[in-house]
Scaffold this active site. Structure first.
Site, PDB file in Angstrom:
ATOM      1  N   SER A 143      81.107  14.852 -18.780  1.00 46.27           N
ATOM      2  CA  SER A 143      81.706  13.514 -18.774  1.00 46.27           C
ATOM      3  C   SER A 143      82.252  13.210 -20.159  1.00 46.27           C
ATOM      4  CB  SER A 143      80.655  12.459 -18.405  1.00 46.27           C
ATOM      5  OG  SER A 143      81.144  11.148 -18.605  1.00 46.27           O
ATOM      6  N   TYR A 156      72.307   8.207 -19.915  1.00 48.40           N
ATOM      7  CA  TYR A 156      73.337   8.987 -19.223  1.00 48.40           C
ATOM      8  C   TYR A 156      74.237   9.699 -20.226  1.00 48.40           C
ATOM      9  CZ  TYR A 156      77.228  10.183 -16.166  1.00 48.40           C
ATOM     10  OH  TYR A 156      78.204  10.875 -15.485  1.00 48.40           O
TER      11      TYR A 156
END
Length: 267
Positions: A143, A156
């Site tokens: 990501s 995250y």
């Protein structure tokens, strides 16, 4: 020899929806047989039936929660037992967005266990198999939040930062071989992970959100073009080249046995 024999079998985790589901369809269209892994059996069976009917490839399903050790063992064992496996898409992941004081420890454990632990174990299981054959492809879904963190994304972002660095290390290990390792770094993508994370898609600027189909198509195009790192939504690739050059320059500058002069006044 059929096209499927040539392509072999692709293992796709998190294959019951979103990015994993699209990878399953795109890889089947390219002629891969599939092993689809996910914890939601009803959705997994729907994907498998649809892919079999449309593309005529062999599709196996393995219901597994990769946060559970025994289930992860079963998926890891695939690589030792099935010589037809030539590709792994490490897509399974989870996200809970919120302040560190609000996120439950069980949610933290789920993110680190699945986003890091499962990805590492399956990457290494695939790498051992592919190194033996000097052939195979690992695709790890990271990501852009591996470069950056928000007040609600500390855990995250931390897991994706690990994925970014770990995958780049794998790439260095396979340099000079016929094993390929691709790191895919999407930005906001329209999948159900947003609802599950506690931040609905409706809260985002719609112009910043990419459809899962576009994301996967861009990632596979990057793989075809020989990219090791693919940023599907970034138009100007020089931005990443400059970022990476600055990263290496900073690393080089840190290799100094003396403290920086700005700290000398503390004596």
């Amino acid at each position: 020899m059929t096209m499927n024999d040539k392509k072999g079998t692709a293992v796709v985790t998190g294959a019951s929806a979103g990015i994993g589901k699209i990878y399953a369809r795109r890889l089947a269209k390219r002629g891969y047989d599939l092993v689809l892994v996910a914890r939601r059996e009803n959705l997994l069976d729907e994907v498998a039936s649809s892919v079999r009917a449309e593309f005529g490839v062999k599709v196996q399903t393995l219901v597994a929660d990769l946060a559970i050790a025994a289930d992860l063992d079963n998926v890891e064992n695939l690589f030792a037992s099935d010589d037809s496996i030539t590709l792994l898409v490490n897509n399974a992941g989870t996200s809970t967005l919120g302040s560190l004081t609000a996120v439950k420890q069980s949610e933290v454990d789920a993110m680190t266990g699945l986003n890091i632990g499962a990805l590492v174990r399956l990457s290494l299981a695939a790498l051992r198999k592919f190194n033996e054959k000097d052939s195979g492809t690992i695709i790890n879904i990271g990501s852009v939040l591996g470069f950056h963190t928000l007040p609600i994304s500390s855990i995250y972002s931390g897991t994706k930062g690990f994925v970014n660095n770990f995958t780049r290390g794998l790439q260095d290990e396979v340099a000079g071989t016929n094993v390929k390792v691709q790191l895919v770094l999407p930005a906001a993508t329209a999948t159900d992970i947003w609802e599950l994370s506690g931040v609905p898609l409706s809260a985002l600027d719609p112009t910043s959100v990419m459809e899962a189909e576009q994301m996967v198509d861009a990632a596979l195009a990057g793989l075809d073009q020989g990219e090791t790192i693919t940023l599907p939504s970034v138009e100007d690739v020089q931005l990443f080249a400059d970022y990476d050059a600055a990263r290496l320059k900073l690393l080089e500058a840190s290799q100094n046995g003396k403290s920086a002069s700005r700290y000398l006044s503390a004596r």
